[in-house]
Motif scaffolding. Structure first.
Motif, mmCIF file in Angstrom:
data_model
loop_
_atom_site.group_PDB
_atom_site.id
_atom_site.type_symbol
_atom_site.label_atom_id
_atom_site.label_comp_id
_atom_site.label_asym_id
_atom_site.label_seq_id
_atom_site.Cartn_x
_atom_site.Cartn_y
_atom_site.Cartn_z
ATOM 1 N N GLN A 249 0.816 -1.220 0.000
ATOM 2 C CA GLN A 249 0.000 0.000 0.000
ATOM 3 C C GLN A 249 0.848 1.268 0.000
ATOM 4 O OE1 GLN A 249 -3.179 0.313 2.951
ATOM 5 N NE2 GLN A 249 -2.897 2.524 2.973
ATOM 6 N N TYR A 250 1.888 1.287 0.807
ATOM 7 C CA TYR A 250 2.657 2.530 0.961
ATOM 8 C C TYR A 250 3.710 2.737 -0.120
ATOM 9 C CZ TYR A 250 0.447 2.167 5.488
ATOM 10 O OH TYR A 250 -0.484 2.048 6.460
ATOM 11 N N ASP A 251 4.283 1.661 -0.595
ATOM 12 C CA ASP A 251 5.447 1.808 -1.470
ATOM 13 C C ASP A 251 5.235 1.343 -2.910
ATOM 14 O OD1 ASP A 251 7.232 2.620 0.692
ATOM 15 O OD2 ASP A 251 6.986 0.559 1.405
ATOM 16 N N LEU A 252 4.261 0.460 -3.138
ATOM 17 C CA LEU A 252 4.232 -0.222 -4.433
ATOM 18 C C LEU A 252 2.959 -0.007 -5.226
ATOM 19 C CD1 LEU A 252 5.689 -3.558 -3.041
ATOM 20 C CD2 LEU A 252 6.946 -1.696 -4.130
ATOM 21 N N SER A 253 1.964 0.657 -4.649
ATOM 22 C CA SER A 253 0.720 0.772 -5.414
ATOM 23 C C SER A 253 0.460 2.189 -5.908
ATOM 24 C CB SER A 253 -0.470 0.228 -4.629
ATOM 25 O OG SER A 253 -0.674 0.946 -3.446
ATOM 26 N N ILE A 254 0.094 3.125 -5.021
ATOM 27 C CA ILE A 254 -0.393 4.429 -5.467
ATOM 28 C C ILE A 254 0.483 5.554 -4.924
ATOM 29 C CG2 ILE A 254 -2.373 6.002 -5.343
ATOM 30 C CD1 ILE A 254 -4.148 3.471 -5.273
ATOM 31 N N ALA A 255 0.901 6.441 -5.831
ATOM 32 C CA ALA A 255 1.805 7.535 -5.446
ATOM 33 C C ALA A 255 1.050 8.597 -4.655
ATOM 34 C CB ALA A 255 2.422 8.167 -6.689
ATOM 35 N N PRO A 256 1.686 9.171 -3.640
ATOM 36 C CA PRO A 256 1.082 10.302 -2.924
ATOM 37 C C PRO A 256 1.301 11.585 -3.729
ATOM 38 C CG PRO A 256 3.244 9.829 -2.005
ATOM 39 C CD PRO A 256 3.020 8.817 -3.117
ATOM 40 N N GLY A 257 0.646 12.652 -3.314
ATOM 41 C CA GLY A 257 0.891 13.962 -3.934
ATOM 42 C C GLY A 257 -0.072 14.297 -5.062
ATOM 43 N N TRP A 258 0.084 15.492 -5.611
ATOM 44 C CA TRP A 258 -0.761 15.960 -6.720
ATOM 45 C C TRP A 258 -0.442 15.130 -7.962
ATOM 46 C CZ3 TRP A 258 -3.429 21.062 -7.139
ATOM 47 C CH2 TRP A 258 -3.575 21.700 -5.895
ATOM 48 N N LYS A 259 -1.482 14.667 -8.630
ATOM 49 C CA LYS A 259 -1.232 13.885 -9.842
ATOM 50 C C LYS A 259 -2.421 13.956 -10.783
ATOM 51 C CE LYS A 259 -3.052 9.498 -8.162
ATOM 52 N NZ LYS A 259 -2.880 8.070 -7.934
ATOM 53 N N ALA A 260 -2.166 13.539 -12.020
ATOM 54 C CA ALA A 260 -3.217 13.417 -13.028
ATOM 55 C C ALA A 260 -3.338 11.937 -13.361
ATOM 56 C CB ALA A 260 -2.850 14.205 -14.271
ATOM 57 N N GLY A 261 -4.557 11.449 -13.464
ATOM 58 C CA GLY A 261 -4.782 10.051 -13.822
ATOM 59 C C GLY A 261 -4.347 9.106 -12.712
ATOM 60 N N GLY A 262 -4.098 7.855 -13.102
ATOM 61 C CA GLY A 262 -3.685 6.847 -12.129
ATOM 62 C C GLY A 262 -4.859 6.301 -11.345
ATOM 63 N N PHE A 263 -4.524 5.598 -10.254
ATOM 64 C CA PHE A 263 -5.553 4.986 -9.413
ATOM 65 C C PHE A 263 -5.880 5.874 -8.217
ATOM 66 C CE2 PHE A 263 -3.768 0.909 -11.199
ATOM 67 C CZ PHE A 263 -4.933 0.519 -11.857
ATOM 68 N N ALA A 264 -7.109 5.709 -7.707
ATOM 69 C CA ALA A 264 -7.507 6.388 -6.475
ATOM 70 C C ALA A 264 -7.257 5.454 -5.304
ATOM 71 C CB ALA A 264 -8.987 6.754 -6.536
ATOM 72 N N SER A 265 -6.735 6.022 -4.235
ATOM 73 C CA SER A 265 -6.558 5.239 -3.011
ATOM 74 C C SER A 265 -7.842 5.354 -2.183
ATOM 75 C CB SER A 265 -5.369 5.807 -2.229
ATOM 76 O OG SER A 265 -5.383 5.309 -0.919
ATOM 77 N N TRP A 266 -8.212 4.278 -1.512
ATOM 78 C CA TRP A 266 -9.437 4.289 -0.695
ATOM 79 C C TRP A 266 -9.107 3.889 0.735
ATOM 80 C CZ3 TRP A 266 -13.480 6.499 -2.996
ATOM 81 C CH2 TRP A 266 -13.508 6.530 -4.395
ATOM 82 N N HIS A 267 -7.933 4.316 1.205
ATOM 83 C CA HIS A 267 -7.439 3.817 2.492
ATOM 84 C C HIS A 267 -8.287 4.249 3.687
ATOM 85 C CE1 HIS A 267 -5.553 7.685 1.650
ATOM 86 N NE2 HIS A 267 -5.508 7.871 2.946
#
Ligand SMILES: [Zn+2]
Ligand SMILES: [Zn+2]
Length: 334
Positions: free
Chosen positions: A238-256
């Motif tokens: 979850q923290y290192d290998l799936s979804i990047a933190p910070g401002w971004k365009a596109g990608g996946f949404a985290s639902w933590h």
């Protein structure tokens, strides 16, 4: 300055090849304070706006006279910036002087700063983000448009949910012949965290893996068996290998925080994540995403370049319809 995401601490697709079916490209925006022009992609910068087009306003009924003075918010940030840039003899920042603390306290006060504003008065929306398609080739723009502008009302009291009001404008930049020279100015904001510092962006395309809870169950189990929670330094999905933190365009949404929610357009089509606005670019839990260029830099506030704070210092995600991006967008906070 270029910002580069370090390689992931482990090549998780080599361990679980089936993860290759659950990837998406995201573009980290890497906003950093600067002086963007209307022709730049930016966070909190001037928008390329046609001079003959009315600026977007919030006319919803909520208390617009009370809050923080926008000029105080900016002044406070300048004082803190200068204070934390001064280093003591040990090379560490010494922080604000007593005098600066007094001034900060005075600037911090919420008040009825604009008694002339009725609850339903029109106030200008604040620029949040401007993206030219040329800077984010991976982001899908509606036909005929090459410029995305996002604005919001700096109060969080819209509708039954007391949500922030976010507006999207898609434009064709070539059709703007006479740009507006100066946006209308706001006096009072509901929350300082809704005032983005003007930042330039440095888009970087990365690969993300789907949020853990949305992976097939057997893959979730395999990952759980693989993760080593005893070893503090071991990477975590979850923290290192799936979804990047910070401002971004596109990608996946985290639902933590809430667990997965299905985002559906009112037309019935699924929605896609367009933009993520984040209160921080990384934190201790997501340090592996800190850009290489920022490692070892002790500067104050480095991980919060935009100074935007949304929700409970979390993230605000903007979703658009997969069939037609001009259908009304939806927002979700984590
Ligand atoms: Zn409003
Ligand atoms: Zn739709």
């Amino acid at each position: 300055m270029t910002r580069t995401t370090p390689p992931r601490p482990v090549d998780i697709e080599a361990v679980f090849p089936e993860l290759r079916l659950h990837v998406a490209k995201a573009t980290r925006l890497h906003p950093r304070p600067g002086s963007p022009a209307p022709t730049d992609s930016s966070v909190g910068g001037p928008l390329l706006w046609p001079a003959d087009e009315p600026w977007l306003v919030c006319a919803a009924s909520h208390r617009k006279s009370r809050g923080e003075l926008l000029e105080n918010v900016r002044r406070r940030r300048r004082i803190l910036e200068a204070a934390w840039a001064r280093l003591g003899s040990d090379g560490r920042p010494i922080g604000p002087t007593d005098e600066e603390r007094d001034e900060l306290n005075a600037l911090n006060k919420r008040g009825n700063y604009a008694p002339e504003l009725a609850d339903d008065a029109e106030i200008p929306m604040l620029p949040v983000l401007q993206i030219f398609q040329r800077d984010i080739p991976g982001l899908e723009f509606p036909d005929g448009s090459d410029l995305l502008q996002i604005l919001w009302c700096p109060f969080d009291a819209h509708g039954a949910e007391k949500e922030i009001d976010v507006r999207l404008v898609w434009r064709n930049s070539a059709s703007i012949h006479e740009p507006l020279s100066m946006a209308p100015q706001l006096k009072v904001v509901g929350r300082a965290g809704y005032v983005p510092e003007p930042c330039l962006v440095d888009p970087e395309e990365i690969l993300e893996h789907q949020a853990f809870e949305l992976l097939p169950e057997d893959l979730q189990e395999s990952l759980e068996g693989w993760e080593d929670w005893e070893d503090e330094d071991a990477p975590h999905y979850q923290y290192d290998l799936s979804i990047a933190p910070g401002w971004k365009a596109g990608g996946f949404a985290s639902w933590h925080l809430t667990g997965p929610r299905e985002m559906l357009c009112d037309c019935g089509a699924p929605m896609r994540l367009l933009i993520t606005v984040d209160s921080k670019e990384w934190d201790n839990g997501s340090l592996s995403w800190r850009p290489v260029e920022d490692a070892g830099n002790p500067a104050y506030g480095l991980s919060k370049p935009t100074q935007v704070v949304v929700g409970r210092a979390g993230s605000l995600r903007i979703f658009v319809c997969t069939l037609d991006a001009s259908h009304p967008h939806k927002i979700s906070e984590q």
